[in-house]
Design an enzyme around this catalytic site. Sequence first.
Site, PDB file in Angstrom:
ATOM      1  N   HIS A 181      33.163  41.939  47.091  1.00  0.00           N
ATOM      2  CA  HIS A 181      32.772  40.794  46.257  1.00  0.00           C
ATOM      3  C   HIS A 181      31.331  40.368  46.535  1.00  0.00           C
ATOM      4  O   HIS A 181      30.922  40.303  47.695  1.00  0.00           O
ATOM      5  CB  HIS A 181      33.664  39.585  46.570  1.00  0.00           C
ATOM      6  CG  HIS A 181      35.027  39.647  45.985  1.00  0.00           C
ATOM      7  ND1 HIS A 181      36.004  40.505  46.442  1.00  0.00           N
ATOM      8  CD2 HIS A 181      35.596  38.938  44.971  1.00  0.00           C
ATOM      9  CE1 HIS A 181      37.110  40.313  45.734  1.00  0.00           C
ATOM     10  NE2 HIS A 181      36.893  39.375  44.836  1.00  0.00           N
ATOM     11  N   ASN A 206      32.375  44.728  55.061  1.00  0.00           N
ATOM     12  CA  ASN A 206      33.027  43.845  54.083  1.00  0.00           C
ATOM     13  C   ASN A 206      34.125  43.011  54.732  1.00  0.00           C
ATOM     14  O   ASN A 206      34.220  41.811  54.502  1.00  0.00           O
ATOM     15  CB  ASN A 206      33.591  44.690  52.930  1.00  0.00           C
ATOM     16  CG  ASN A 206      34.272  43.869  51.852  1.00  0.00           C
ATOM     17  OD1 ASN A 206      33.818  42.782  51.518  1.00  0.00           O
ATOM     18  ND2 ASN A 206      35.361  44.385  51.304  1.00  0.00           N
TER      19      ASN A 206
END
Lengths: 321, 321
Positions: free
Chosen positions: A164, A196
Amino acid sequence: MKSMRLLTNCTVAAGVGGIIGWFARKNSELDNHEKHIDSFPLSKHLTKPGLPIFATVSAAVPITNNEDKDMGSKLSTNTSRISQIMKHGFPGLDNVRSFDDFVLSYDRRNRVAHWVFEHLTKERLSYNDKVDRSKCEFTADQSIHPFFRSENTDYKRSGYDRGHLAAAGNHKMEQTHMQQTFMLSNMAPQVGAGFNRDSWNRLEKYVRDLTKVYKDVYVCTGPLYLPKVEADGKKYVRYEVIGSNHVAVPTHFYKIVVGETADSKYEMQAFVMPNAVIGNDVPLQNFMVPPESVERAAGLLFFDKLSRSKLNKINGKSIKG
Amino acid sequence: MKSMRLLTNCTVAAGVGGIIGWFARKNSELDNHEKHIDSFPLSKHLTKPGLPIFATVSAAVPITNNEDKDMGSKLSTNTSRISQIMKHGFPGLDNVRSFDDFVLSYDRRNRVAHWVFEHLTKERLSYNDKVDRSKCEFTADQSIHPFFRSENTDYKRSGYDRGHLAAAGNHKMEQTHMQQTFMLSNMAPQVGAGFNRDSWNRLEKYVRDLTKVYKDVYVCTGPLYLPKVEADGKKYVRYEVIGSNHVAVPTHFYKIVVGETADSKYEMQAFVMPNAVIGNDVPLQNFMVPPESVERAAGLLFFDKLSRSKLNKINGKSIKG
């Protein structure tokens, strides 16, 4: 009649060498244009002779979930929400798209956003049991022309996470808001374990925690493709592309954060992290960089409506006022 | 008063999800903004509450030579010339700038244009002894923010030519026109011998010669950064950057040409050449590619106001109507 509506909806703003009119348009109006999202049948009564016609840019379209029936009120909420998110200026104006709770600019060449802009407050981040992350699904962004659209298949077996840019955890007001962060236009290929799921996540949490210090937190997130000196002594930009759509794997990611205090003082922090395994014990402060270095590398100007000389602090250091 | 003038000058065009207003502005108005060309002091009376304000894009600014005193008439000539050049649509809308006889979109991250658009006719290319190429000088484009501007020093000792995207030989109506092609925003680092001075030049001449066949020739030129499979079996984009401003050295260049016949028939040709030494005996036809392949790689849509189904021929092959 249509032209009148369009003209009424047009905000005119004088840029250096340009005026951009802005128009909030319903998602449903996009449906027929999936094939050529950037082209449009031009209404003759909208043009003036002798002036060129801009045929492009899906500029700042508030995207609303299909399930959302109450479009009228939603739209007005969206437009003021977008002004709020973008209060301090757009970093660039290439293929800008607005979702309900964040705004992004899509890089059609690299199939990853140029930048994603969010506005966070303590209230907006408070616990909400209506919102369930496990119900969110990674979804290709149908508003992007198919030539430039990243797909779930691009990420499959690539070894990279769908990472994201606007963090899911920043958009907990409505299920729709969080779902929209799962659009692939908000994703970039990120190293999973060690990045991440670890240090990048630490940085996201750190930014959320800034809402305890500042009344308003603005954060701009995006990819970088930084050059390195190779064996021949020359500098090269080199990055992998994945899948049949050649989605670029950024070498680095940035976050530029501006916090506004209750008494309207501004402080800026800028971070750059390599898209690589980073030890969980490495302090986030190690990744602070001068904001200008990110601007040069990204080809963007951040918070350009907020003069740097008006900032109280950059990266925690006081600026001589 | 100013707001009125701005509003009057605004062409409103309905894009899919966006309206772009266009404003022709004098170069002299840019002077005070050299530091932050993309920011601007916003006149309050130009905004509407609840709508975001676009703070950016030096969109389609006709640039006129300083020596040119007659700005008023010049400006009106320019705007109609720009409509003529861009008749069939903008490939993208990122940092569009218009010169007197060509229009370009500048890639602030790579410091090389995304695309440059020209319109050629036999008459415009005819011999003109007023224009002297030897008087032209390579000049940094002051309208580009200094963070993103390429300089002559970047090219020095790089081993690359400052290669024209809009070819100098295409702009022989006025000395100013040719001089503007020497702006560094119209340059890309090109291999000199064997490419810029040879096969690329052959392609430029070929395109000029198309004005003998077609009444109007539209040509869009730009760089590509194409991926290659490396030893690990994965695909990587890799390109050199030169100078302290990190000007990208494209791996390839494209030209997409549309010729319009006297009876309004359209034919398209698309070429991609590697930025490398190419033998002078290699036929130009060898570099023809499907236009879509360039669009996918460049992140652009070419001639999008001209439906592909309306083309009579693509790369010399008839299209079934």
